[in-house]
Design a protein around this motif. Sequence first.
Motif, mmCIF file in Angstrom:
data_model
loop_
_atom_site.group_PDB
_atom_site.id
_atom_site.type_symbol
_atom_site.label_atom_id
_atom_site.label_comp_id
_atom_site.label_asym_id
_atom_site.label_seq_id
_atom_site.Cartn_x
_atom_site.Cartn_y
_atom_site.Cartn_z
ATOM 1 N N GLY A 46 7.147 1.280 0.353
ATOM 2 C CA GLY A 46 8.000 1.436 1.527
ATOM 3 C C GLY A 46 7.308 2.194 2.632
ATOM 4 O O GLY A 46 6.654 3.180 2.395
ATOM 5 N N ASN A 47 7.428 1.726 3.838
ATOM 6 C CA ASN A 47 6.844 2.407 5.002
ATOM 7 C C ASN A 47 5.364 2.695 4.830
ATOM 8 O O ASN A 47 4.867 3.756 5.233
ATOM 9 C CB ASN A 47 7.577 3.720 5.288
ATOM 10 C CG ASN A 47 8.940 3.493 5.886
ATOM 11 O OD1 ASN A 47 9.145 2.563 6.649
ATOM 12 N ND2 ASN A 47 9.875 4.332 5.515
ATOM 13 N N GLN A 48 4.656 1.745 4.224
ATOM 14 C CA GLN A 48 3.238 1.969 3.978
ATOM 15 C C GLN A 48 2.443 2.108 5.264
ATOM 16 O O GLN A 48 1.347 2.646 5.257
ATOM 17 C CB GLN A 48 2.666 0.821 3.147
ATOM 18 C CG GLN A 48 3.173 0.780 1.723
ATOM 19 C CD GLN A 48 2.828 -0.524 1.035
ATOM 20 O OE1 GLN A 48 3.174 -1.586 1.515
ATOM 21 N NE2 GLN A 48 2.138 -0.435 -0.069
ATOM 22 N N GLU A 49 3.023 1.584 6.358
ATOM 23 C CA GLU A 49 2.298 1.639 7.627
ATOM 24 C C GLU A 49 2.463 2.968 8.336
ATOM 25 O O GLU A 49 1.772 3.245 9.315
ATOM 26 C CB GLU A 49 2.790 0.517 8.553
ATOM 27 C CG GLU A 49 2.558 -0.881 8.026
ATOM 28 C CD GLU A 49 3.582 -1.299 6.980
ATOM 29 O OE1 GLU A 49 3.392 -2.370 6.368
ATOM 30 O OE2 GLU A 49 4.572 -0.560 6.771
ATOM 31 N N GLY B 38 -0.136 -2.543 5.872
ATOM 32 C CA GLY B 38 -0.243 -1.249 5.209
ATOM 33 C C GLY B 38 -1.670 -0.768 5.125
ATOM 34 O O GLY B 38 -2.605 -1.556 5.175
ATOM 35 N N ASN B 39 -1.833 0.522 5.007
ATOM 36 C CA ASN B 39 -3.133 1.161 4.856
ATOM 37 C C ASN B 39 -4.093 0.859 5.994
ATOM 38 O O ASN B 39 -5.311 0.826 5.805
ATOM 39 C CB ASN B 39 -3.794 0.742 3.530
ATOM 40 C CG ASN B 39 -2.852 0.887 2.354
ATOM 41 O OD1 ASN B 39 -2.608 -0.064 1.623
ATOM 42 N ND2 ASN B 39 -2.302 2.055 2.192
ATOM 43 N N GLU B 40 -3.563 0.601 7.158
ATOM 44 C CA GLU B 40 -4.404 0.299 8.300
ATOM 45 C C GLU B 40 -4.555 1.524 9.191
ATOM 46 O O GLU B 40 -3.613 2.288 9.399
ATOM 47 C CB GLU B 40 -3.803 -0.853 9.121
ATOM 48 C CG GLU B 40 -3.741 -2.186 8.387
ATOM 49 C CD GLU B 40 -5.123 -2.792 8.226
ATOM 50 O OE1 GLU B 40 -5.290 -3.635 7.316
ATOM 51 O OE2 GLU B 40 -6.031 -2.430 9.001
ATOM 52 N N LYS B 41 -5.747 1.697 9.753
ATOM 53 C CA LYS B 41 -5.991 2.826 10.634
ATOM 54 C C LYS B 41 -5.125 2.702 11.880
ATOM 55 O O LYS B 41 -4.692 1.615 12.263
ATOM 56 C CB LYS B 41 -7.456 2.858 11.039
ATOM 57 C CG LYS B 41 -7.854 1.662 11.896
ATOM 58 C CD LYS B 41 -9.324 1.672 12.232
ATOM 59 C CE LYS B 41 -9.687 0.453 13.063
ATOM 60 N NZ LYS B 41 -11.142 0.350 13.302
ATOM 61 N N LEU B 42 -4.870 3.841 12.510
ATOM 62 C CA LEU B 42 -4.168 3.860 13.775
ATOM 63 C C LEU B 42 -5.166 3.962 14.925
ATOM 64 O O LEU B 42 -6.176 4.667 14.830
ATOM 65 C CB LEU B 42 -3.217 5.055 13.835
ATOM 66 C CG LEU B 42 -2.006 5.012 12.893
ATOM 67 C CD1 LEU B 42 -1.172 6.264 13.064
ATOM 68 C CD2 LEU B 42 -1.184 3.763 13.112
ATOM 69 N N THR B 43 -4.855 3.244 15.985
ATOM 70 C CA THR B 43 -5.599 3.377 17.235
ATOM 71 C C THR B 43 -4.689 4.087 18.217
ATOM 72 O O THR B 43 -3.573 3.634 18.468
ATOM 73 C CB THR B 43 -6.001 1.999 17.781
ATOM 74 O OG1 THR B 43 -6.862 1.362 16.832
ATOM 75 C CG2 THR B 43 -6.728 2.147 19.106
#
Lengths: 114, 114
Positions: free
Chosen positions: A98-101, B98-103
Amino acid sequence: AAGVIQSPRHLIKEKRETATLKCYPIPRHDTVYWYQQGPGQDPQFLISFYEKMQSDKGSIPDRFSAQQFSDYHSELNMSSLELGDSALYFCASSPTFGNQETQYFGPGTRLLVL
Amino acid sequence: AQSVTQPDIHITVSEGASLELRCNYSYGATPYLFWYVQSPGQGLQLLLKYFSGDTLVQGIKGFEAEFKRSQSSFNLRKPSVHWSDAAEYFCAGGLSGGNEKLTFGTGTRLTIIP
């Protein structure tokens, strides 16, 4: 609620020394991210780990290395420190389910290289 | 390349006045979008996020943001600001999965005047 823990909060080093920054993610968060924020800058992605494996790599110098351990905490190792490494280093974690992002950030470690 | 742009470096608003901080994104697909707030010397606190669905999202501290696909924007709003809202505001985007970096955008510094 538990938050991301980073230690130390402040660190002063001399040029060419080494530094180790630690990050303890929120419980049941298996992904950890490291960001570097220079003075007056936006955070820049360095590296991330998912289930103890490196999942992505950004603009991280070769002098830096990182890993994630079996308890999901992560360490950022910085060698041959340069003046330009002075910055605020953030760790963030995201949940397994859940909310992995969504990334939750720690308070940061402020590194000053003299 | 993915990017997030915050056109306004610094905004000054009178206490009690309304606020809108601009954010534009450039992604191949609709990204996940976030607003974070950073008080001086502090970490990044998540204000709100948009993944899909209702384009008007509510966050903490009375903030809301509206996703507009046609304008590639995700502007942050508050109807009446308080002196405690003075801080740096960062818009950030990440890819789905998911598990992606933020810009991050470059941030907007908000000053509140009496």
